[in-house]
Design a protein around this motif. Sequence first.
Motif, short mmCIF file in Angstrom:
data_model
loop_
_atom_site.label_atom_id
_atom_site.label_comp_id
_atom_site.label_asym_id
_atom_site.label_seq_id
_atom_site.Cartn_x
_atom_site.Cartn_y
_atom_site.Cartn_z
N ALA A 1 -2.47 19.73 34.45
CA ALA A 1 -3.48 18.71 34.48
C ALA A 1 -2.86 17.50 34.88
CB ALA A 1 -4.26 18.79 33.15
N ILE A 2 -1.64 17.27 34.24
CA ILE A 2 -1.03 15.84 34.41
C ILE A 2 -0.66 15.84 35.90
CG2 ILE A 2 1.17 14.82 33.90
CD1 ILE A 2 1.18 16.15 31.31
N ALA A 3 -0.23 16.85 36.44
CA ALA A 3 0.38 17.00 37.98
C ALA A 3 -0.89 16.57 38.90
CB ALA A 3 0.92 18.28 38.34
N VAL A 4 -2.10 17.21 38.46
CA VAL A 4 -3.22 16.90 39.12
C VAL A 4 -3.72 15.61 39.19
CG1 VAL A 4 -5.76 17.55 39.50
CG2 VAL A 4 -4.34 19.31 39.15
N ARG A 5 -3.61 14.98 37.87
CA ARG A 5 -3.85 13.65 37.86
C ARG A 5 -3.14 12.59 38.56
NH1 ARG A 5 -1.92 9.37 35.28
NH2 ARG A 5 -0.53 10.69 33.75
N LYS A 6 -1.85 12.85 38.57
CA LYS A 6 -0.65 12.26 39.49
C LYS A 6 -1.08 12.29 40.97
CE LYS A 6 2.63 11.65 35.94
NZ LYS A 6 4.13 11.77 35.40
N LYS A 7 -1.13 13.68 41.44
CA LYS A 7 -1.55 13.76 42.78
C LYS A 7 -2.73 13.08 43.24
CE LYS A 7 -2.43 17.70 46.08
NZ LYS A 7 -2.38 19.17 46.22
N SER A 8 -3.67 12.84 42.10
CA SER A 8 -4.97 12.26 42.64
C SER A 8 -4.93 10.76 42.74
CB SER A 8 -6.11 12.76 41.62
OG SER A 8 -6.39 14.10 41.79
N ASN A 9 -3.48 10.28 42.46
CA ASN A 9 -3.32 8.93 42.08
C ASN A 9 -4.24 8.21 41.39
OD1 ASN A 9 -0.89 8.85 44.06
ND2 ASN A 9 -2.59 8.93 45.67
N LEU A 10 -4.59 8.71 40.03
CA LEU A 10 -5.03 8.24 39.01
C LEU A 10 -4.50 7.81 37.69
CD1 LEU A 10 -8.44 10.48 39.08
CD2 LEU A 10 -8.12 8.17 39.88
N THR A 11 -4.55 6.55 37.14
CA THR A 11 -3.97 6.26 35.71
C THR A 11 -4.75 7.13 34.72
OG1 THR A 11 -5.43 4.46 35.35
CG2 THR A 11 -3.41 4.13 36.62
#
Length: 97
Positions: free
Chosen positions: A34-44
């Motif tokens: 989930a952390i990797a997806v958030r970062k891949k999505s460029n979201l804080t």
Amino acid sequence: MSEFENWEEVRKEFNFTPEEEAEIELEKELIKSAIAVRKKSNLTQRELSKKSGIIQPSIARIEKFARSPQTSTLIKLLYPMGYTIKIVPLKKTKNKK
């Protein structure tokens, strides 16, 4: 600060069963994904909070492994980023005799 120095100390104190250890590892992998997806999505975390309706401090606690997320919470976090949870079979290892 934790009273434990490392994971081995936690294991000794709580004497986890193999099933409990597998559950802990699965949860850890779900959170890491989930952390990797958030970062891949460029979201804080704050941006994800606005999109998901989950408050930012809760997202931070989940990402620090300080809180176990419910399935519904994970789905709420993943859905706005275009992801979901899928159930797949475990890989079986053959015991050699």
